[in-house]
Design a protein around this motif. Structure first.
Motif, PDB file in Angstrom:
ATOM      1  N   ASP A  58       2.249  12.198  10.730  1.00 36.55           N
ATOM      2  CA  ASP A  58       1.520  12.252  11.999  1.00 36.55           C
ATOM      3  C   ASP A  58       0.064  12.589  11.707  1.00 36.55           C
ATOM      4  OD1 ASP A  58       0.572  12.502  14.548  1.00 36.55           O
ATOM      5  OD2 ASP A  58       1.818  14.224  15.100  1.00 36.55           O
ATOM      6  N   ILE A  59      -0.801  11.565  11.676  1.00 36.69           N
ATOM      7  CA  ILE A  59      -2.193  11.779  11.280  1.00 36.69           C
ATOM      8  C   ILE A  59      -2.994  12.516  12.343  1.00 36.69           C
ATOM      9  CG2 ILE A  59      -2.159   9.767   9.767  1.00 36.69           C
ATOM     10  CD1 ILE A  59      -3.931   8.318  11.820  1.00 36.69           C
ATOM     11  N   ALA A  60      -2.458  12.599  13.564  1.00 33.30           N
ATOM     12  CA  ALA A  60      -3.152  13.323  14.624  1.00 33.30           C
ATOM     13  C   ALA A  60      -3.137  14.828  14.370  1.00 33.30           C
ATOM     14  CB  ALA A  60      -2.519  13.015  15.982  1.00 33.30           C
ATOM     15  N   ARG A  61      -2.322  15.268  13.421  1.00 34.31           N
ATOM     16  CA  ARG A  61      -2.196  16.701  13.144  1.00 34.31           C
ATOM     17  C   ARG A  61      -2.746  17.073  11.773  1.00 34.31           C
ATOM     18  NH1 ARG A  61      -1.596  15.851  17.563  1.00 34.31           N
ATOM     19  NH2 ARG A  61       0.219  16.012  18.910  1.00 34.31           N
ATOM     20  N   LEU A  62      -3.374  16.140  11.082  1.00 32.44           N
ATOM     21  CA  LEU A  62      -3.819  16.392   9.715  1.00 32.44           C
ATOM     22  C   LEU A  62      -5.213  16.999   9.666  1.00 32.44           C
ATOM     23  CD1 LEU A  62      -2.690  13.177   7.772  1.00 32.44           C
ATOM     24  CD2 LEU A  62      -1.491  15.368   7.985  1.00 32.44           C
ATOM     25  N   HIS A  63      -5.444  17.832   8.652  1.00 37.95           N
ATOM     26  CA  HIS A  63      -6.785  18.319   8.365  1.00 37.95           C
ATOM     27  C   HIS A  63      -7.569  17.212   7.669  1.00 37.95           C
ATOM     28  CE1 HIS A  63      -5.862  22.338   9.694  1.00 37.95           C
ATOM     29  NE2 HIS A  63      -4.808  22.406   8.884  1.00 37.95           N
ATOM     30  N   ALA A  64      -8.875  17.368   7.600  1.00 38.61           N
ATOM     31  CA  ALA A  64      -9.763  16.299   7.136  1.00 38.61           C
ATOM     32  C   ALA A  64      -9.408  15.779   5.756  1.00 38.61           C
ATOM     33  CB  ALA A  64     -11.207  16.790   7.164  1.00 38.61           C
ATOM     34  N   GLN A  65      -9.135  16.665   4.796  1.00 34.71           N
ATOM     35  CA  GLN A  65      -8.873  16.224   3.426  1.00 34.71           C
ATOM     36  C   GLN A  65      -7.614  15.362   3.345  1.00 34.71           C
ATOM     37  OE1 GLN A  65      -8.790  19.383   0.510  1.00 34.71           O
ATOM     38  NE2 GLN A  65      -8.259  17.997  -1.173  1.00 34.71           N
ATOM     39  N   ARG A  66      -6.558  15.797   4.020  1.00 28.20           N
ATOM     40  CA  ARG A  66      -5.303  15.029   4.003  1.00 28.20           C
ATOM     41  C   ARG A  66      -5.470  13.721   4.765  1.00 28.20           C
ATOM     42  NH1 ARG A  66      -1.808  12.375   2.822  1.00 28.20           N
ATOM     43  NH2 ARG A  66       0.452  12.640   3.060  1.00 28.20           N
ATOM     44  N   LEU A  67      -6.236  13.740   5.855  1.00 28.47           N
ATOM     45  CA  LEU A  67      -6.484  12.524   6.621  1.00 28.47           C
ATOM     46  C   LEU A  67      -7.232  11.503   5.769  1.00 28.47           C
ATOM     47  CD1 LEU A  67      -6.453  10.897   9.250  1.00 28.47           C
ATOM     48  CD2 LEU A  67      -8.484  12.169   9.985  1.00 28.47           C
ATOM     49  N   ASN A  68      -8.196  11.964   4.986  1.00 31.30           N
ATOM     50  CA  ASN A  68      -8.938  11.062   4.105  1.00 31.30           C
ATOM     51  C   ASN A  68      -8.020  10.414   3.075  1.00 31.30           C
ATOM     52  OD1 ASN A  68     -11.448  11.349   5.306  1.00 31.30           O
ATOM     53  ND2 ASN A  68     -12.005  13.124   4.054  1.00 31.30           N
ATOM     54  N   GLU A  69      -7.012  11.129   2.625  1.00 38.33           N
ATOM     55  CA  GLU A  69      -6.043  10.552   1.687  1.00 38.33           C
ATOM     56  C   GLU A  69      -5.278   9.406   2.342  1.00 38.33           C
ATOM     57  OE1 GLU A  69      -5.418  11.200  -1.631  1.00 38.33           O
ATOM     58  OE2 GLU A  69      -7.315  12.278  -1.427  1.00 38.33           O
ATOM     59  N   VAL A  70      -4.869   9.599   3.598  1.00 38.09           N
ATOM     60  CA  VAL A  70      -4.144   8.544   4.325  1.00 38.09           C
ATOM     61  C   VAL A  70      -5.058   7.344   4.554  1.00 38.09           C
ATOM     62  CG1 VAL A  70      -2.974   7.940   6.476  1.00 38.09           C
ATOM     63  CG2 VAL A  70      -2.583  10.186   5.424  1.00 38.09           C
ATOM     64  N   ARG A  71      -6.328   7.611   4.862  1.00 38.09           N
ATOM     65  CA  ARG A  71      -7.264   6.523   5.139  1.00 38.09           C
ATOM     66  C   ARG A  71      -7.498   5.623   3.938  1.00 38.09           C
ATOM     67  NH1 ARG A  71     -11.864   9.934   8.334  1.00 38.09           N
ATOM     68  NH2 ARG A  71     -10.962   9.882  10.421  1.00 38.09           N
ATOM     69  N   LYS A  72      -7.248   6.111   2.748  1.00 41.04           N
ATOM     70  CA  LYS A  72      -7.418   5.286   1.555  1.00 41.04           C
ATOM     71  C   LYS A  72      -6.471   4.084   1.555  1.00 41.04           C
ATOM     72  CE  LYS A  72      -9.125   9.001  -1.427  1.00 41.04           C
ATOM     73  NZ  LYS A  72      -8.846   9.862  -2.601  1.00 41.04           N
ATOM     74  N   ARG A  73      -5.438   4.154   2.376  1.00 35.61           N
ATOM     75  CA  ARG A  73      -4.484   3.051   2.476  1.00 35.61           C
ATOM     76  C   ARG A  73      -4.980   1.960   3.424  1.00 35.61           C
ATOM     77  NH1 ARG A  73       1.257   5.945   3.480  1.00 35.61           N
ATOM     78  NH2 ARG A  73       1.951   3.810   3.090  1.00 35.61           N
ATOM     79  N   PHE A  74      -6.082   2.251   4.123  1.00 35.01           N
ATOM     80  CA  PHE A  74      -6.621   1.359   5.141  1.00 35.01           C
ATOM     81  C   PHE A  74      -7.916   0.698   4.689  1.00 35.01           C
ATOM     82  CE2 PHE A  74      -4.016   4.080   7.769  1.00 35.01           C
ATOM     83  CZ  PHE A  74      -3.706   3.352   8.914  1.00 35.01           C
TER      84      PHE A  74
END
Length: 257
Positions: free
Chosen positions: A69-85
């Motif tokens: 659930d990316i709506a609940r992630l802190h910035a660093q973890r969100l940036n990791e997910v964004r690398k897939r995009f």
């Protein structure tokens, strides 16, 4: 068998300023397929895309990317997910001061810090795949609208993302060039197998190149179905909207006895 969703939005609400844009969006994006989102201007299609990549956070609801659930992630973890995009914007968002080659190389140099030989190999490969072989030395100002879109696509592809979001990628192009760019995107999607989510106003063309089509209306998803089934909908709101593209009359003659 239906493919597994890679992105899920559950009851997503978003207000921007005084306008409630998303009023409970629930949507599942199938993995490895092309899903196109349609709807009238101002309905929140681009806002929806920005939630999928975490550029906007919902006021309420959940945005899941492959079980997170990316709506609940802190910035660093969100940036990791964004690398897939990757994301391709309407304007292609090229840097005017960089050549086409350097525009495409930019994410490789900034994020991966690859050796120059590997950067050169990847960039040359992607430029050739999108039909820009030998054009790397040119600057954006020297490119036609269609060539800018190709360069933007090459930059999106060069990081080999799992998911690419396309925000009206044919805006500003004539119908023939728009068709060419859509065909190129579809060819790349089939070749590399990434999940594609596209916002488009190209009716009825979207039904020929999309695996799935979803329509947003009044802040919710009015219809979501495989392309072939979507065009058979009996929902009057959906039928009226897609009739503008000449798919069928706005007010079909009743055959009831």
């Amino acid at each position: 068998m239906e493919p597994e969703p890679i992105i899920r939005l559950n009851d997503v609400h978003k207000t921007l300023g005084q306008q409630q844009v998303l009023r409970g969006i629930t949507l599942a994006i199938p993995k490895g397929k092309m899903t196109t989102i349609i709807g009238r201007s101002g309905e929140g299609k681009s806002v929806l895309l920005k939630h999928m990549i975490g550029l906007l956070q919902p006021d309420r609801g959940e945005v899941w990317v492959d079980g997170v659930d990316i709506a609940r992630l802190h910035a660093q973890r969100l940036n990791e997910v964004r690398k897939r995009f990757a994301m391709l914007f309407q304007s292609a968002a090229l840097f005017d001061s960089l050549t086409v080659f350097d525009n495409v190389a930019f994410p490789l140099r900034e994020k991966l810090r690859l050796p120059a030989s590997e950067v050169n190999r990847r960039v040359d490969e992607k430029l050739e795949q999108v039909g820009l072989k030998g054009m790397g030395h040119k600057f954006p100002a020297e490119l036609s609208g269609g060539m800018k879109k190709r360069a933007g696509l090459a930059r999106a592809l060069v990081m080999e993302p799992e998911i690419i979001l396309f925000d009206e990628p044919t805006t500003g192009l004539d119908p023939l060039m728009a068709k060419t760019i859509h065909e190129l995107i579809c060819d790349m999607q089939r070749t590399f197998g990434f999940t594609a989510v596209m916002v488009s106003h190209e009716i009825p063309e979207v039904f020929s190149f999309s695996d799935y089509v979803a329509m947003i209306h009044a802040g919710v998803i009015a219809e979501m179905a495989p392309s072939g089934e979507f065009v058979k909908t009996q929902d009057p709101v959906v039928r009226e909207f897609i009739s503008v593209g000449g798919l069928y009359p706005v007010h079909p003659v009743s055959t009831a006895g």
